[in-house]
Write a protein that holds these residues in place. Structure first.
Motif, PDB file in Angstrom:
ATOM      1  N   LEU A 288      -2.998   5.181   1.299  1.00  0.00           N
ATOM      2  CA  LEU A 288      -3.300   5.366   2.710  1.00  0.00           C
ATOM      3  C   LEU A 288      -4.038   6.680   2.951  1.00  0.00           C
ATOM      4  N   TRP A 289      -3.616   7.747   2.303  1.00  0.00           N
ATOM      5  CA  TRP A 289      -4.299   9.039   2.449  1.00  0.00           C
ATOM      6  C   TRP A 289      -5.721   8.979   1.923  1.00  0.00           C
ATOM      7  N   ILE A 290      -5.903   8.340   0.788  1.00  0.00           N
ATOM      8  CA  ILE A 290      -7.252   8.199   0.224  1.00  0.00           C
ATOM      9  C   ILE A 290      -8.142   7.427   1.187  1.00  0.00           C
ATOM     10  N   LEU A 291      -7.601   6.365   1.759  1.00  0.00           N
ATOM     11  CA  LEU A 291      -8.351   5.563   2.716  1.00  0.00           C
ATOM     12  C   LEU A 291      -8.707   6.374   3.957  1.00  0.00           C
ATOM     13  N   LEU A 292      -7.770   7.157   4.455  1.00  0.00           N
ATOM     14  CA  LEU A 292      -8.017   7.975   5.637  1.00  0.00           C
ATOM     15  C   LEU A 292      -9.037   9.086   5.382  1.00  0.00           C
ATOM     16  N   ILE A 293      -9.154   9.518   4.146  1.00  0.00           N
ATOM     17  CA  ILE A 293     -10.144  10.542   3.798  1.00  0.00           C
ATOM     18  C   ILE A 293     -11.530   9.925   3.627  1.00  0.00           C
ATOM     19  N   ILE A 294     -11.600   8.746   3.025  1.00  0.00           N
ATOM     20  CA  ILE A 294     -12.889   8.119   2.718  1.00  0.00           C
ATOM     21  C   ILE A 294     -13.538   7.463   3.938  1.00  0.00           C
ATOM     22  N   LEU A 295     -12.759   6.886   4.836  1.00  0.00           N
ATOM     23  CA  LEU A 295     -13.324   6.164   5.977  1.00  0.00           C
ATOM     24  C   LEU A 295     -14.273   6.999   6.843  1.00  0.00           C
TER      25      LEU A 295
ATOM     26  N   MET B  13       0.851  -1.169   0.000  1.00  0.00           N
ATOM     27  CA  MET B  13       0.000   0.000   0.000  1.00  0.00           C
ATOM     28  C   MET B  13       0.905   1.244   0.000  1.00  0.00           C
ATOM     29  N   THR B  14       0.654   2.106  -0.941  1.00  0.00           N
ATOM     30  CA  THR B  14       1.455   3.321  -1.034  1.00  0.00           C
ATOM     31  C   THR B  14       0.905   4.377  -0.072  1.00  0.00           C
ATOM     32  N   THR B  15       1.664   5.425   0.115  1.00  0.00           N
ATOM     33  CA  THR B  15       1.198   6.490   1.003  1.00  0.00           C
ATOM     34  C   THR B  15      -0.022   7.198   0.420  1.00  0.00           C
ATOM     35  N   GLN B  16      -0.081   7.270  -0.904  1.00  0.00           N
ATOM     36  CA  GLN B  16      -1.241   7.888  -1.541  1.00  0.00           C
ATOM     37  C   GLN B  16      -2.502   7.064  -1.260  1.00  0.00           C
TER      38      GLN B  16
END
Length: 70
Positions: A6-13, A1-4
């Motif tokens: 991870l950021w997308i996941l943290l925004i969507i959750l 999992m790339t940092t990008q």
């Protein structure tokens, strides 16, 4: 999992959790399968909210509006 990713996941959750909680609470008030709407709200965005508005909220409002006129 790339940092990008991870950021997308943290925004969507937070959006999915908020949507799920809203759908569950509102469906429980309207007596319309709260667990179904809550779980579906956790799976994806924004289709559960759109379908909830079309198939639960609009008929509920029409029913309420029609009941007041009698």
């Amino acid at each position: 999992m790339t940092t990008q990713d991870l950021w997308i996941l943290l925004i969507i959750l937070p959006f999915t959790f908020t949507q799920s909680i809203f759908l569950f609470i509102d469906a429980k008030k309207k007596g319309s399968y709260p667990w179904f709407w809550g779980i579906w709200g956790l799976i994806q965005i924004p289709l559960p909210t759109l379908f909830y508005l079309l198939f639960v909220v609009l008929p509920y409002r029409r029913k309420q509006k029609g009941g007041n006129n009698k």
